[in-house]
Design a protein around this motif. Sequence first.
Motif, mmCIF file in Angstrom:
data_model
loop_
_atom_site.group_PDB
_atom_site.id
_atom_site.type_symbol
_atom_site.label_atom_id
_atom_site.label_comp_id
_atom_site.label_asym_id
_atom_site.label_seq_id
_atom_site.Cartn_x
_atom_site.Cartn_y
_atom_site.Cartn_z
ATOM 1 N N THR A 195 0.814 -1.204 0.000
ATOM 2 C CA THR A 195 0.000 0.000 0.000
ATOM 3 C C THR A 195 0.851 1.259 0.000
ATOM 4 O O THR A 195 0.540 2.233 -0.702
ATOM 5 C CB THR A 195 -0.923 -0.006 1.232
ATOM 6 O OG1 THR A 195 -1.642 -1.224 1.243
ATOM 7 C CG2 THR A 195 -1.879 1.153 1.209
ATOM 8 N N MET A 196 1.942 1.286 0.716
ATOM 9 C CA MET A 196 2.792 2.479 0.810
ATOM 10 C C MET A 196 3.476 2.772 -0.538
ATOM 11 O O MET A 196 3.559 3.928 -0.953
ATOM 12 C CB MET A 196 3.822 2.298 1.913
ATOM 13 C CG MET A 196 4.559 3.562 2.201
ATOM 14 S SD MET A 196 3.411 4.888 2.562
ATOM 15 C CE MET A 196 4.062 5.452 4.062
ATOM 16 N N THR A 197 3.938 1.749 -1.252
ATOM 17 C CA THR A 197 4.578 1.947 -2.552
ATOM 18 C C THR A 197 3.573 2.489 -3.564
ATOM 19 O O THR A 197 3.877 3.415 -4.330
ATOM 20 C CB THR A 197 5.167 0.613 -3.053
ATOM 21 O OG1 THR A 197 6.050 0.088 -2.064
ATOM 22 C CG2 THR A 197 5.921 0.807 -4.353
ATOM 23 N N PHE A 198 2.373 1.914 -3.560
ATOM 24 C CA PHE A 198 1.327 2.389 -4.449
ATOM 25 C C PHE A 198 0.981 3.846 -4.148
ATOM 26 O O PHE A 198 0.813 4.657 -5.065
ATOM 27 C CB PHE A 198 0.083 1.492 -4.309
ATOM 28 C CG PHE A 198 -1.036 1.908 -5.220
ATOM 29 C CD1 PHE A 198 -0.952 1.689 -6.596
ATOM 30 C CD2 PHE A 198 -2.158 2.540 -4.722
ATOM 31 C CE1 PHE A 198 -1.977 2.068 -7.433
ATOM 32 C CE2 PHE A 198 -3.183 2.931 -5.552
ATOM 33 C CZ PHE A 198 -3.101 2.690 -6.913
ATOM 34 N N THR A 199 0.903 4.225 -2.890
ATOM 35 C CA THR A 199 0.592 5.599 -2.495
ATOM 36 C C THR A 199 1.693 6.555 -2.955
ATOM 37 O O THR A 199 1.411 7.657 -3.427
ATOM 38 C CB THR A 199 0.407 5.693 -0.972
ATOM 39 O OG1 THR A 199 -0.581 4.756 -0.575
ATOM 40 C CG2 THR A 199 0.012 7.082 -0.527
ATOM 41 N N LYS A 200 2.945 6.133 -2.853
ATOM 42 C CA LYS A 200 4.057 6.979 -3.306
ATOM 43 C C LYS A 200 3.995 7.203 -4.831
ATOM 44 O O LYS A 200 4.219 8.310 -5.312
ATOM 45 C CB LYS A 200 5.395 6.341 -2.937
ATOM 46 C CG LYS A 200 5.723 6.375 -1.473
ATOM 47 C CD LYS A 200 7.044 5.670 -1.251
ATOM 48 C CE LYS A 200 7.334 5.480 0.207
ATOM 49 N NZ LYS A 200 8.577 4.708 0.427
#
Length: 172
Positions: free
Chosen positions: A4-9
């Motif tokens: 989720t964090m990579t997608f958000t970045k």
Amino acid sequence: MFDTMTFTKLLGGFAGTFLIFLLGKWVAEEVYMVGGHGEHEQAYVIAVPESGEGGDAPVEEGPAFEEVYANADPAAGEGVFRNCRSCHSVEPGENMTGPTLFGVVGRAVDAVEGYAYSGALEEHADVWSPENLNAFLEDPRGFAPGTKMTYSGLRSVEDRANIIAWLDSLDG
């Protein structure tokens, strides 16, 4: 692989890039346009002289129509007629969007029975001589402003001479 964090970045990077492009567009409009949204006048105008004076090279004229017409190829003119076929017929008395072109060379302008002419042609020519046809086929609206013919014209003097020779050969 993607959490989720990579997608958000990644999404934030694309959104930030898009916002920078929008900001650049806004700055460019403010710099180069006057009046903001709705009014799009140039903020500066570059003056261009309208006369052909200066370092312009002379425009070379092609061969004279009379010379080209003397050596015209009627068979090639039949091929050029494909541009005219959608609006004109070469059958006697068969009018379409435009009048029949059977016997047009040497015929009086606006002489086809049953065709409603615009009247603009009468002001510029009396007879469809090869020279008048050449000028008309080169630029119909320039030759006779107000004519009903919407075709933009044949630019090649050879094509015009060939089609006029072919039309002249139709009625014997």
